[in-house]
Write a protein that holds these residues in place. Structure first.
Motif, PDB file in Angstrom:
ATOM      1  N   LEU A   9      30.830   5.805  75.080  1.00 14.72           N
ATOM      2  CA  LEU A   9      31.371   5.067  73.954  1.00 14.72           C
ATOM      3  C   LEU A   9      32.844   5.440  73.781  1.00 14.72           C
ATOM      4  O   LEU A   9      33.200   6.614  73.832  1.00 14.72           O
ATOM      5  N   GLY A  10      33.698   4.425  73.597  1.00 14.87           N
ATOM      6  CA  GLY A  10      35.125   4.676  73.412  1.00 14.87           C
ATOM      7  C   GLY A  10      35.392   5.454  72.130  1.00 14.87           C
ATOM      8  O   GLY A  10      34.635   5.357  71.155  1.00 14.87           O
ATOM      9  N   LYS A  11      36.451   6.206  72.130  1.00 12.02           N
ATOM     10  CA  LYS A  11      36.773   7.053  70.973  1.00 12.02           C
ATOM     11  C   LYS A  11      37.661   6.289  69.985  1.00 12.02           C
ATOM     12  O   LYS A  11      38.791   5.929  70.299  1.00 12.02           O
ATOM     13  N   SER A  12      37.104   6.040  68.814  1.00  9.59           N
ATOM     14  CA  SER A  12      37.864   5.377  67.756  1.00  9.59           C
ATOM     15  C   SER A  12      37.290   5.785  66.403  1.00  9.59           C
ATOM     16  O   SER A  12      36.155   6.267  66.320  1.00  9.59           O
ATOM     17  N   VAL A  13      38.080   5.588  65.381  1.00  6.54           N
ATOM     18  CA  VAL A  13      37.653   5.908  64.018  1.00  6.54           C
ATOM     19  C   VAL A  13      37.907   4.680  63.156  1.00  6.54           C
ATOM     20  O   VAL A  13      39.003   4.113  63.172  1.00  6.54           O
ATOM     21  N   VAL A  14      36.875   4.247  62.440  1.00  8.38           N
ATOM     22  CA  VAL A  14      36.997   3.122  61.513  1.00  8.38           C
ATOM     23  C   VAL A  14      36.527   3.599  60.149  1.00  8.38           C
ATOM     24  O   VAL A  14      35.415   4.099  60.018  1.00  8.38           O
ATOM     25  N   TYR A  15      37.368   3.455  59.147  1.00  9.17           N
ATOM     26  CA  TYR A  15      36.958   3.893  57.803  1.00  9.17           C
ATOM     27  C   TYR A  15      37.693   3.084  56.750  1.00  9.17           C
ATOM     28  O   TYR A  15      38.672   2.384  57.040  1.00  9.17           O
ATOM     29  N   GLN A  16      37.188   3.180  55.541  1.00  7.31           N
ATOM     30  CA  GLN A  16      37.819   2.495  54.413  1.00  7.31           C
ATOM     31  C   GLN A  16      38.510   3.519  53.527  1.00  7.31           C
ATOM     32  O   GLN A  16      37.921   4.543  53.172  1.00  7.31           O
ATOM     33  N   GLU A  17      39.726   3.213  53.158  1.00  7.07           N
ATOM     34  CA  GLU A  17      40.461   4.085  52.261  1.00  7.07           C
ATOM     35  C   GLU A  17      39.949   3.911  50.831  1.00  7.07           C
ATOM     36  O   GLU A  17      39.149   3.013  50.548  1.00  7.07           O
ATOM     37  N   THR A  18      40.418   4.770  49.933  1.00  3.27           N
ATOM     38  CA  THR A  18      39.918   4.742  48.561  1.00  3.27           C
ATOM     39  C   THR A  18      40.217   3.421  47.855  1.00  3.27           C
ATOM     40  O   THR A  18      39.490   3.026  46.944  1.00  3.27           O
ATOM     41  N   ASN A  19      41.267   2.732  48.272  1.00  2.00           N
ATOM     42  CA  ASN A  19      41.577   1.440  47.652  1.00  2.00           C
ATOM     43  C   ASN A  19      40.845   0.270  48.313  1.00  2.00           C
ATOM     44  O   ASN A  19      41.095  -0.889  47.994  1.00  2.00           O
ATOM     45  N   GLY A  20      39.946   0.574  49.262  1.00  2.00           N
ATOM     46  CA  GLY A  20      39.131  -0.467  49.899  1.00  2.00           C
ATOM     47  C   GLY A  20      39.708  -1.041  51.173  1.00  2.00           C
ATOM     48  O   GLY A  20      39.062  -1.855  51.836  1.00  2.00           O
ATOM     49  N   GLU A  21      40.933  -0.647  51.544  1.00  2.00           N
ATOM     50  CA  GLU A  21      41.523  -1.156  52.783  1.00  2.00           C
ATOM     51  C   GLU A  21      40.839  -0.530  54.001  1.00  2.00           C
ATOM     52  O   GLU A  21      40.451   0.630  53.969  1.00  2.00           O
ATOM     53  N   THR A  22      40.714  -1.320  55.065  1.00  2.00           N
ATOM     54  CA  THR A  22      40.104  -0.841  56.306  1.00  2.00           C
ATOM     55  C   THR A  22      41.196  -0.269  57.208  1.00  2.00           C
ATOM     56  O   THR A  22      42.248  -0.881  57.388  1.00  2.00           O
ATOM     57  N   ARG A  23      40.911   0.900  57.760  1.00  2.00           N
ATOM     58  CA  ARG A  23      41.868   1.522  58.687  1.00  2.00           C
ATOM     59  C   ARG A  23      41.155   1.800  60.017  1.00  2.00           C
ATOM     60  O   ARG A  23      40.019   2.283  60.024  1.00  2.00           O
ATOM     61  N   VAL A  24      41.829   1.494  61.114  1.00  2.00           N
ATOM     62  CA  VAL A  24      41.281   1.705  62.457  1.00  2.00           C
ATOM     63  C   VAL A  24      42.242   2.579  63.247  1.00  2.00           C
ATOM     64  O   VAL A  24      43.449   2.325  63.249  1.00  2.00           O
ATOM     65  N   GLU A  25      41.704   3.592  63.918  1.00  2.00           N
ATOM     66  CA  GLU A  25      42.522   4.458  64.774  1.00  2.00           C
ATOM     67  C   GLU A  25      41.865   4.555  66.153  1.00  2.00           C
ATOM     68  O   GLU A  25      40.695   4.936  66.252  1.00  2.00           O
ATOM     69  N   ILE A  26      42.590   4.162  67.196  1.00  2.00           N
ATOM     70  CA  ILE A  26      42.100   4.271  68.572  1.00  2.00           C
ATOM     71  C   ILE A  26      42.497   5.659  69.082  1.00  2.00           C
ATOM     72  O   ILE A  26      43.683   6.009  69.059  1.00  2.00           O
ATOM     73  N   LYS A  27      41.519   6.438  69.541  1.00  2.00           N
ATOM     74  CA  LYS A  27      41.760   7.850  69.857  1.00  2.00           C
ATOM     75  C   LYS A  27      41.978   8.126  71.342  1.00  2.00           C
ATOM     76  O   LYS A  27      41.976   9.274  71.760  1.00  2.00           O
ATOM     77  N   GLU A  28      42.109   7.072  72.177  1.00  2.00           N
ATOM     78  CA  GLU A  28      42.364   7.288  73.604  1.00  2.00           C
ATOM     79  C   GLU A  28      43.193   6.135  74.150  1.00  2.00           C
ATOM     80  O   GLU A  28      43.311   5.077  73.516  1.00  2.00           O
ATOM     81  N   SER A  29      43.763   6.325  75.339  1.00  2.00           N
ATOM     82  CA  SER A  29      44.610   5.297  75.940  1.00  2.00           C
ATOM     83  C   SER A  29      43.754   4.115  76.413  1.00  2.00           C
ATOM     84  O   SER A  29      42.698   4.295  77.022  1.00  2.00           O
ATOM     85  N   VAL A  30      44.223   2.900  76.110  1.00  2.00           N
ATOM     86  CA  VAL A  30      43.505   1.688  76.538  1.00  2.00           C
ATOM     87  C   VAL A  30      44.415   0.792  77.379  1.00  2.00           C
ATOM     88  O   VAL A  30      44.031  -0.334  77.714  1.00  2.00           O
ATOM     89  N   ARG A  31      45.573   1.264  77.742  1.00  2.00           N
ATOM     90  CA  ARG A  31      46.553   0.434  78.464  1.00  2.00           C
ATOM     91  C   ARG A  31      45.978  -0.099  79.774  1.00  2.00           C
ATOM     92  O   ARG A  31      45.460   0.643  80.597  1.00  2.00           O
ATOM     93  N   GLY A  32      46.035  -1.428  79.936  1.00  2.00           N
ATOM     94  CA  GLY A  32      45.619  -2.076  81.171  1.00  2.00           C
ATOM     95  C   GLY A  32      44.119  -2.091  81.411  1.00  2.00           C
ATOM     96  O   GLY A  32      43.679  -2.358  82.530  1.00  2.00           O
ATOM     97  N   GLN A  33      43.301  -1.844  80.377  1.00  2.00           N
ATOM     98  CA  GLN A  33      41.843  -1.776  80.567  1.00  2.00           C
ATOM     99  C   GLN A  33      41.135  -2.953  79.896  1.00  2.00           C
ATOM    100  O   GLN A  33      41.683  -3.605  79.010  1.00  2.00           O
ATOM    101  N   ASP A  34      39.886  -3.204  80.368  1.00  2.00           N
ATOM    102  CA  ASP A  34      39.004  -4.167  79.694  1.00  2.00           C
ATOM    103  C   ASP A  34      38.312  -3.433  78.553  1.00  2.00           C
ATOM    104  O   ASP A  34      37.621  -2.433  78.793  1.00  2.00           O
ATOM    105  N   ILE A  35      38.462  -3.938  77.328  1.00  2.00           N
ATOM    106  CA  ILE A  35      37.861  -3.299  76.169  1.00  2.00           C
ATOM    107  C   ILE A  35      36.813  -4.236  75.567  1.00  2.00           C
ATOM    108  O   ILE A  35      37.099  -5.410  75.314  1.00  2.00           O
ATOM    109  N   PHE A  36      35.622  -3.724  75.367  1.00  2.00           N
ATOM    110  CA  PHE A  36      34.536  -4.487  74.741  1.00  2.00           C
ATOM    111  C   PHE A  36      34.292  -3.916  73.349  1.00  2.00           C
ATOM    112  O   PHE A  36      33.942  -2.740  73.211  1.00  2.00           O
ATOM    113  N   ILE A  37      34.495  -4.735  72.327  1.00  2.00           N
ATOM    114  CA  ILE A  37      34.241  -4.307  70.946  1.00  2.00           C
ATOM    115  C   ILE A  37      32.853  -4.808  70.546  1.00  2.00           C
ATOM    116  O   ILE A  37      32.614  -6.015  70.477  1.00  2.00           O
TER     117      ILE A  37
END
Length: 331
Positions: A9-37
């Motif tokens: 499984l790819g390394k990423s973090v998805v969470y909601q901040e206290t004001n309800g906004e969604t934040r996404v952080e990709i934790k590894e390099s994805v340059r030039g790759q096929d990514i399946f969400i």
């Protein structure tokens, strides 16, 4: 899916901040790759959609080569036609996904096949019918004594497709209790007619006769048979419960409901538990573990096999035709 593909499984973090906004952080390099969400749609549809859009855009700005969304149940697929002063929300969502950076989508049993035309990139609309047919053959004793039922004339094509492949009879419920999408006002009578409005003599149109539904009838024999109702989505279960009552009155001794997407919103589990339905069989396109705890009649069919094979074939540039063998357009 990862276990079947032997991938991590790819390394990423998805969470909601206290004001309800969604934040996404990709934790590894994805340059030039096929990514399946992989994005299943739980109860909070809008949050899930925003997560998908933000993650796709994050991957696009991180220079991923291809961004493929695996969305087993496509949200807003019921809003694919114009209703009064509404909008075709499904088309809007398709445009948003393209703008966010998605280059391909894998989904399953779109509510309307025409939805594929809303997208500016390829969409693979897989089918769950082989898995549901296999369940009928393996898990329903004496299925040869069954009849496939369409709970409204709209579902007759899908039911006919199932009946032909299982070599079983077909029944259709028709009548005044059914309220289908076609019966909804599409806005052609809006704005309302004004009595004293001046009409050009050459534009006098014939009066349209009001549509009246006949009393409920079951076209086909279900007496002493197992009734299997087939559909693509089971969400508000009132129509399924009403159909089950009618089939019981007509002599069906066991009633199954088969559907691809088990949304089972609100108090659906309780209504199913109290109804004449013996079993509701859905696939795991949508998480429904809580509903299963509330209602033991709900059974799950795993469709991860076909999704993982679709991912493997797209990544390797192989043909997808094998996944659609023996599949009819009506499924």
């Amino acid at each position: 899916l990862c276990r079947r593909l032997g991938a991590e499984l790819g390394k990423s973090v998805v969470y909601q901040e206290t004001n309800g906004e969604t934040r996404v952080e990709i934790k590894e390099s994805v340059r030039g790759q096929d990514i399946f969400i992989i994005q299943t749609i739980p109860r909070d549809v809008n949050t899930a959609v925003m997560e998908l859009l933000i993650m796709a855009y994050a991957l696009k700005t991180s220079c991923a080569r291809n961004i493929i969304g695996v969305i087993p149940y496509f949200p807003y697929s019921k809003q694919s036609k114009m209703r009064k002063r509404g909008s075709i929300v499904c088309k809007l969502l398709a445009s948003m996904l393209a703008k966010a950076g998605l280059t391909h989508i894998i989904t399953m049993d779109l509510h309307q096949k025409e939805i594929q035309g809303f997208f500016s990139f390829p969409v693979d609309n897989l089918r769950a019918s082989p898995f549901l047919l296999q369940y009928i053959q393996e898990e329903i004793p004496d299925y040869r004594n069954a009849v496939i039922v369409a709970k409204s004339p709209d579902a007759a094509k899908r039911a006919q497709s199932y009946a032909e492949r299982l070599r079983l009879g077909l029944a259709v419920i028709h009548g005044e209790a059914q309220c289908t999408e076609q019966d909804m006002d599409d806005g052609r009578h809006s704005p309302p007619m004004v009595k004293n409005a001046t009409v050009h003599p050459g534009l006098e149109l014939p009066l349209m006769m009001a549509k009246e539904k006949p009393p409920i009838t079951v076209v086909g024999d279900v007496g002493g048979r197992i009734a299997i109702i087939v559909d693509d989505i089971i969400d508000d279960v009132e129509s399924f419960v009403a159909a089950a009552e009618i089939l019981k009155e007509r002599g069906a001794y066991k009633i199954f409901v088969m559907a691809t997407h088990g949304l089972l919103s609100a108090d659906a589990p309780r209504l199913i538990e109290e109804s004449s339905i013996d079993e509701v069989v859905v696939t795991n396109t949508v998480p429904h573990e809580v509903q299963k705890l509330q209602c033991p009649k709900i059974k799950t069919v795993d469709i991860s096999l076909i999704l993982s094979e679709a991912i493997r074939r797209i990544h390797n540039g192989e043909s997808m035709a094998y996944l659609f063998r023996n599949i009819t357009v009506d499924d």
